[in-house]
Design a protein around this motif. Structure first.
Motif, PDB file in Angstrom:
ATOM      1  N   TRP A 181      15.586  19.788  30.983  1.00  0.00           N
ATOM      2  CA  TRP A 181      14.385  19.943  31.805  1.00  0.00           C
ATOM      3  C   TRP A 181      13.163  19.275  31.195  1.00  0.00           C
ATOM      4  O   TRP A 181      12.296  18.779  31.933  1.00  0.00           O
ATOM      5  N   TRP A 201       6.752  17.867  38.177  1.00  0.00           N
ATOM      6  CA  TRP A 201       7.320  19.117  38.673  1.00  0.00           C
ATOM      7  C   TRP A 201       6.519  19.637  39.864  1.00  0.00           C
ATOM      8  O   TRP A 201       5.295  19.489  39.912  1.00  0.00           O
ATOM      9  N   THR A 246      11.902  18.191  40.727  1.00  0.00           N
ATOM     10  CA  THR A 246      11.349  17.465  39.598  1.00  0.00           C
ATOM     11  C   THR A 246      11.819  16.012  39.629  1.00  0.00           C
ATOM     12  O   THR A 246      12.826  15.701  40.250  1.00  0.00           O
ATOM     13  N   TYR A 267      12.015  15.610  32.260  1.00  0.00           N
ATOM     14  CA  TYR A 267      11.495  15.312  33.591  1.00  0.00           C
ATOM     15  C   TYR A 267       9.972  15.252  33.542  1.00  0.00           C
ATOM     16  O   TYR A 267       9.317  16.046  32.868  1.00  0.00           O
ATOM     17  N   TYR A 271      12.819  24.616  41.581  1.00  0.00           N
ATOM     18  CA  TYR A 271      11.832  23.572  41.333  1.00  0.00           C
ATOM     19  C   TYR A 271      12.412  22.196  41.645  1.00  0.00           C
ATOM     20  O   TYR A 271      13.570  21.906  41.324  1.00  0.00           O
TER      21      TYR A 271
END
Length: 126
Positions: free
Chosen positions: A110, A116, A97, A113, A95
């Motif tokens: 994570w 995405w 992001t 963020y 991914y």
């Protein structure tokens, strides 16, 4: 509308290479740090690399250091992840992001963020 679109995933043999691309739109590119995360089945999402778009500062997780290289093309609003010497344990969904508030030299958790992409599958066969 903010969009991050990954591409470049696929199936590769161990020892091979892939280059992932992340196309960003809908926001001021220079204001962000862009990171790559990955998630394998049954495992937690792992931050593997980040780049500060404004100054090019990069950081890597130990699991990919020396094998992966992150870069950006600011004129095209693109971020790339060159992956060399791939291993079966690199198999995951990758991914792209973005975050506006970041600390230099840090891959944030994570959930910090803001935006995405949809992810791209990377499969490394042994």
């Amino acid at each position: 509308e903010v969009q991050l679109v990954e591409s470049g995933g696929g199936l590769v043999q161990a020892g091979g290479s892939l280059r992932l691309s992340c196309a960003a739109s809908g926001f001021t590119f220079d204001d962000f740090a862009i990171a790559w995360f990955r998630q394998a089945p049954g495992k937690e999402r792992e931050g593997i690399s980040s780049i500060s778009v404004s100054d090019g500062m990069t950081v890597y997780a130990d699991s990919v250091k020396g094998r992966f290289t992150i870069s950006s093309d600011n004129a095209k609003n693109m971020v790339y992840l060159q992956m060399n010497s791939l291993k079966p344990e690199d198999t995951a969904v990758y991914y792209c992001t973005a975050v506006t508030a970041w600390a230099p030299g840090v891959i944030h958790p994570w959930d910090e963020y803001e935006y995405w992409g949809q992810g791209t599958q990377v499969t490394v066969s042994s």
